[in-house]
Enzyme design. Structure first.
Site, short mmCIF file in Angstrom:
data_model
loop_
_atom_site.label_atom_id
_atom_site.label_comp_id
_atom_site.label_asym_id
_atom_site.label_seq_id
_atom_site.Cartn_x
_atom_site.Cartn_y
_atom_site.Cartn_z
N ASP A 62 8.16 15.50 4.04
CA ASP A 62 7.85 15.16 2.72
C ASP A 62 9.38 15.27 2.19
OD1 ASP A 62 7.97 15.72 -0.49
OD2 ASP A 62 6.29 17.35 0.19
N TYR A 193 13.16 5.56 -13.96
CA TYR A 193 12.82 4.81 -12.66
C TYR A 193 13.96 3.65 -12.16
CZ TYR A 193 11.09 1.97 -8.86
OH TYR A 193 10.72 1.23 -7.81
N VAL A 195 17.26 4.60 -13.83
CA VAL A 195 18.73 5.83 -13.18
C VAL A 195 18.41 5.84 -11.63
CG1 VAL A 195 19.51 7.44 -13.67
CG2 VAL A 195 18.75 5.99 -15.11
N VAL A 230 5.74 -5.68 -5.62
CA VAL A 230 4.80 -6.50 -4.95
C VAL A 230 3.56 -5.56 -5.27
CG1 VAL A 230 5.12 -5.46 -2.42
CG2 VAL A 230 7.49 -6.43 -3.42
N ARG A 231 2.75 -6.11 -4.75
CA ARG A 231 1.43 -5.69 -4.99
C ARG A 231 1.21 -4.52 -4.10
NH1 ARG A 231 0.96 -10.75 -5.06
NH2 ARG A 231 0.36 -11.42 -3.08
N THR A 232 1.83 -3.11 -5.12
CA THR A 232 1.16 -1.94 -4.83
C THR A 232 0.95 -0.93 -4.97
OG1 THR A 232 3.40 -1.20 -5.37
CG2 THR A 232 3.45 -1.77 -2.73
#
Length: 276
Positions: A62, A193, A195, A230-232
């Protein structure tokens, strides 16, 4: 085990990270570690690869938790005597229509994407062996966000002499400015995001410079890259690239040949160096 090469991909139980692990399992001549916050999801992802005939190993990580990072560090040091490839892929993004207050989004996003990634680098970069490769997954959004910064901030973020401490100070200031609702007045763009990914790209430039100064003879190559749209779960179903296509540039950088001396300290997309 110290003569067995080892690669680690952060945040890799799904999406681009998972696709990077899959590609490394096929091409990297050593052990490949898939990491995830949640051991259950991580083990599931490893089992999915096993069904494809691919062998990945799992280690909990993590990046928001320093103890977790240090546990991985100690494990790698003890079992392999270091690390050959590190792909810093773990990251988060709030959805465009998320109603979470912007200041909270800023704090949470930078905590993981910038400060978490930096902590991983602080603990693991010293373990990277000669001819090792480090890939920090950034985003083209870092470029567009840079364009949305004031001229003064742009100069700082493009500086060839900015230090890690100065960068940390700027990232911290952004979070504080959002809390006071003065971030736009202070020259920041309206994207947490973006920055956070400016931070990752600039951090990569600084780290590459440090490697040149402190470990010149070790031939370690460190770069930032954009996987593309990207497809995520993060980018959604309308994105133009599959996860495997998104993995191409990070994997290309992770597997640069040992006699390569570039790219280093660069920002790439589609395997091409982009101007910062």
């Amino acid at each position: 085990m110290s003569n067995v090469p080892v690669a680690v991909v952060t945040g890799s139980n799904k999406g681009i990270g998972f696709a990077i692990v899959r590609a490394l399992c096929k091409q990297f001549p050593g052990d490949v570690y898939l990491t995830a916050r949640d051991p259950g999801r991580g083990q599931e992802a490893v089992a999915k690869l096993q069904k494809e005939g691919l062998c990945a190993l799992f280690h909990q990580l993590d990046i928001d938790d320093l103890q977790s990072i240090r546990a991985l560090r100690d494990f790698l040091k003890e079992k392999y005597g270091g690390l050959n490839v590190l792909v810093n892929n773990a990251g988060i993004a709030f959805k465009v229509h998320d109603t979470t207050p912007f200041a909270v989004q800023a704090e949470v996003t930078l905590k993981t994407n910038f400060f978490g990634t930096r902590n991983v680098c602080t603990e693991l970069l010293p373990l990277v062996k000669p001819y090792g490769k480090v890939v920090n997954v950034s985003s083209m959004v870092s470029s567009s966000a840079l364009g949305g910064c004031s001229r003064e901030l742009q100069q700082k973020f493009r500086s060839e002499t900015i230090t890690e401490d100065e960068l940390v100070e700027l990232m911290t200031k952004f979070v504080e400015d959002t809390k006071k609702s003065v971030h736009e007045k202070e020259g920041w763009p309206n994207t947490a995001y973006g920055v956070s990914k400016i931070g990752v790209t600039v951090l990569s430039r600084i780290q590459a410079r440090m490697l040149n100064e402190k470990r010149k003879g070790d031939h370690i190559l460190l770069n930032a890259c954009c996987p593309g749209w990207v497809r995520t779960d993060m980018a959604g179903p309308k994105a133009t690239k599959s996860p495997d296509e998104g993995a191409e540039t990070p994997v290309y950088l992770a597997l640069l040949p040992s006699d390569a001396d570039s790219p280093h300290g660069q920002f790439l997309s589609n395997k091409t160096v982009r101007t910062w």
